[in-house]
Write a protein that holds these residues in place. Structure first.
Motif, PDB file in Angstrom:
ATOM      1  N   HIS A 165       0.836  -1.201   0.000  1.00 43.76           N
ATOM      2  CA  HIS A 165       0.000   0.000   0.000  1.00 43.76           C
ATOM      3  C   HIS A 165       0.871   1.252   0.000  1.00 43.76           C
ATOM      4  N   HIS A 166       0.372   2.325  -0.633  1.00 44.70           N
ATOM      5  CA  HIS A 166       1.172   3.551  -0.689  1.00 44.70           C
ATOM      6  C   HIS A 166       1.360   4.180   0.694  1.00 44.70           C
ATOM      7  N   ASN A 167       0.530   3.764   1.655  1.00 45.23           N
ATOM      8  CA  ASN A 167       0.692   4.245   3.026  1.00 45.23           C
ATOM      9  C   ASN A 167       1.268   3.171   3.956  1.00 45.23           C
ATOM     10  N   ALA A 168       1.892   2.166   3.388  1.00 43.38           N
ATOM     11  CA  ALA A 168       2.402   1.052   4.200  1.00 43.38           C
ATOM     12  C   ALA A 168       3.352   1.525   5.289  1.00 43.38           C
ATOM     13  N   HIS A 169       4.070   2.592   5.027  1.00 44.56           N
ATOM     14  CA  HIS A 169       5.030   3.091   6.024  1.00 44.56           C
ATOM     15  C   HIS A 169       4.334   3.648   7.264  1.00 44.56           C
ATOM     16  N   THR A 170       3.020   3.841   7.183  1.00 41.83           N
ATOM     17  CA  THR A 170       2.276   4.363   8.326  1.00 41.83           C
ATOM     18  C   THR A 170       1.556   3.253   9.095  1.00 41.83           C
ATOM     19  N   PHE A 171       1.716   2.015   8.666  1.00 41.71           N
ATOM     20  CA  PHE A 171       1.047   0.882   9.316  1.00 41.71           C
ATOM     21  C   PHE A 171       2.005   0.171  10.269  1.00 41.71           C
ATOM     22  N   ASP A 172       1.492  -0.204  11.414  1.00 44.29           N
ATOM     23  CA  ASP A 172       2.207  -1.061  12.355  1.00 44.29           C
ATOM     24  C   ASP A 172       1.379  -2.340  12.482  1.00 44.29           C
ATOM     25  N   ILE A 173       1.766  -3.366  11.722  1.00 44.55           N
ATOM     26  CA  ILE A 173       0.931  -4.553  11.554  1.00 44.55           C
ATOM     27  C   ILE A 173       1.362  -5.681  12.489  1.00 44.55           C
ATOM     28  N   THR A 174       0.377  -6.270  13.149  1.00 44.04           N
ATOM     29  CA  THR A 174       0.584  -7.458  13.975  1.00 44.04           C
ATOM     30  C   THR A 174      -0.350  -8.549  13.478  1.00 44.04           C
ATOM     31  N   ALA A 175       0.161  -9.767  13.361  1.00 43.62           N
ATOM     32  CA  ALA A 175      -0.641 -10.892  12.887  1.00 43.62           C
ATOM     33  C   ALA A 175      -0.673 -11.996  13.933  1.00 43.62           C
ATOM     34  N   LEU A 176      -1.813 -12.662  14.023  1.00 42.18           N
ATOM     35  CA  LEU A 176      -1.936 -13.853  14.862  1.00 42.18           C
ATOM     36  C   LEU A 176      -1.732 -15.064  13.974  1.00 42.18           C
ATOM     37  N   VAL A 177      -0.726 -15.891  14.283  1.00 45.47           N
ATOM     38  CA  VAL A 177      -0.431 -17.071  13.467  1.00 45.47           C
ATOM     39  C   VAL A 177      -0.214 -18.280  14.375  1.00 45.47           C
ATOM     40  N   ARG A 178      -0.475 -19.443  13.818  1.00 44.15           N
ATOM     41  CA  ARG A 178      -0.299 -20.673  14.584  1.00 44.15           C
ATOM     42  C   ARG A 178       1.150 -21.161  14.580  1.00 44.15           C
ATOM     43  N   SER A 179       1.865 -20.858  13.508  1.00 39.70           N
ATOM     44  CA  SER A 179       3.195 -21.435  13.291  1.00 39.70           C
ATOM     45  C   SER A 179       4.315 -20.489  13.712  1.00 39.70           C
TER      46      SER A 179
END
Length: 371
Positions: free
Chosen positions: A27-41
């Motif tokens: 995304h053109h605003n990716a630098h403004t995102f702080d992404i956290t994901a829930l994963v099993r592995s």
């Protein structure tokens, strides 16, 4: 991180979730995102962090305390895993409520449901198409969907939370999703690139040696390509960010179908049959009806098998008001079937094919599993 929008993604390694995450990373605003994901592995968590800069928490939908905590830390929650886990959604909403109460923020939840909830009263066992077509801009019609419909109990929880005012909720309802996902997450071995819907029918057909269908295959469902589905999530997010959450229909009015055309069940089964003939796996491309024994064997129960003979008809007018312009049509879905069959034959996964619907899923359909 100060100045960044905290985003929590549930289902980041799945078919829909991974495709949406790949869009967010580009995304053109990716630098403004702080992404956290829930994963099993733990292995996938490591890859997400080291290669893509995505924070990960290792856990599952059963870890409700973790779901609550991660949701409380996020301004945006993207729920793209289980559409039917009431306890998990309650934990997510509790986390969002805590965030609102402690910070004053009104967080955003985009939840993934499905057009399976439209089948109520349209169970024709493949012998007819029904006339009822839902329009997601017809709010009275949408409100008439029964609370007992598939996925609906979780959707209603999101509506109630929005009405309380501590968050803004939106529900995306994909239809029959098709197409193979191609992105960096797939290449890294993080994301599942395929749907289960058409492949499930293909596996059953390959195992029986001839394309199968329920009844005469006359029931109708909408369809949508995986890339178009992912685009809808991003367009919805962008609209919320640019206009403000209150300016985009939300809560009970915030349902957005994802469809771009519809098909008769026969069309998919016939395409499977043609692919089987081309691969030397059948001598006749014409599908034949599954017997009751086959429905039980392949889909867990006769009743569950009849799900493939239901009607779920809708028009995604609401999504299009946001500027969503899907590129792929029904003809593209039919053309994609041969590739799905080829992939299954290459993997030989049909040889040990068993019912992929577990008893808990049968229960969510309010259908008892056969003994």
């Amino acid at each position: 991180m100060s100045g960044k929008t905290p985003i929590f993604i549930i289902g980041a390694t799945g078919y829909i979730g991974g495709t949406v995450l790949s869009r967010l990373l580009a995304h053109h605003n990716a630098h403004t995102f702080d992404i956290t994901a829930l994963v099993r592995s733990p292995e996938k968590a490591k890859i997400l962090k080291e290669r893509f800069g995505v924070h990960s928490a290792v856990g599952s939908f059963e870890d409700t305390a973790l779901l609550e905590q991660l949701s409380a830390n996020a301004h945006v929650v993207l729920s793209m895993a289980d559409s039917d886990d009431v306890a998990a959604m309650q934990a997510i909403l509790q986390g969002l409520k805590k965030r609102h109460e402690s910070t004053g923020d009104v967080p955003v939840l985009i939840h993934t449901s499905g057009t399976g909830q439209l089948i109520d009263g349209q169970e024709t066992k493949g012998m007819a198409a029904t006339d009822l077509i839902y329009d997601d801009t017809n709010f009275d019609q949408m409100a008439s969907i029964k609370p007992t419909a598939f996925h609906r109990d979780v959707d209603l929880l999101t509506f109630a939370a929005d009405a309380e005012g501590y968050c803004r909720t939106y529900v995306v309802l994909p239809s029959t999703i098709y197409g193979t996902a191609h992105n960096a997450l797939v290449a890294a071995g993080v994301q599942n690139p395929r749907s289960i819907q058409i492949p499930m029918l293909a596996k059953a057909s390959l195992h029986r040696g001839r394309a199968g269908m329920v009844g005469a295959g006359l029931s109708r469902w909408p369809n949508v390509h995986i890339d178009d589905v992912a685009d809808l999530y991003i367009i919805l997010l962008d609209a919320i960010a640019s206009k403000g959450a209150d300016a985009v229909d939300h809560g009970a009015r915030g349902c957005y179908f994802a469809e771009n055309g519809e098909h008769a069940a026969y069309e998919i089964s016939r395409a499977i049959g043609e692919a089987m003939v081309a691969l030397g796996r059948a001598s006749d491309p014409e599908p034949t009806p599954f017997t009751d024994d086959e429905l039980k064997h392949y889909f867990g129960s006769v009743e569950m098998g009849h799900y493939w003979g239901t009607n779920s008809r809708c028009r995604a007018a609401h999504a299009r008001t946001l500027g969503w312009a899907p590129r792929y049509a029904t003809r593209d879905m039919i053309a994609s079937v041969s590739g799905e069959v080829e992939a299954i034959v290459e993997a030989r996964s049909y040889e040990t094919f068993k019912a992929q619907f577990s008893k808990p899923i049968l229960a969510r359909f309010n259908i008892p599993g056969d003994a």
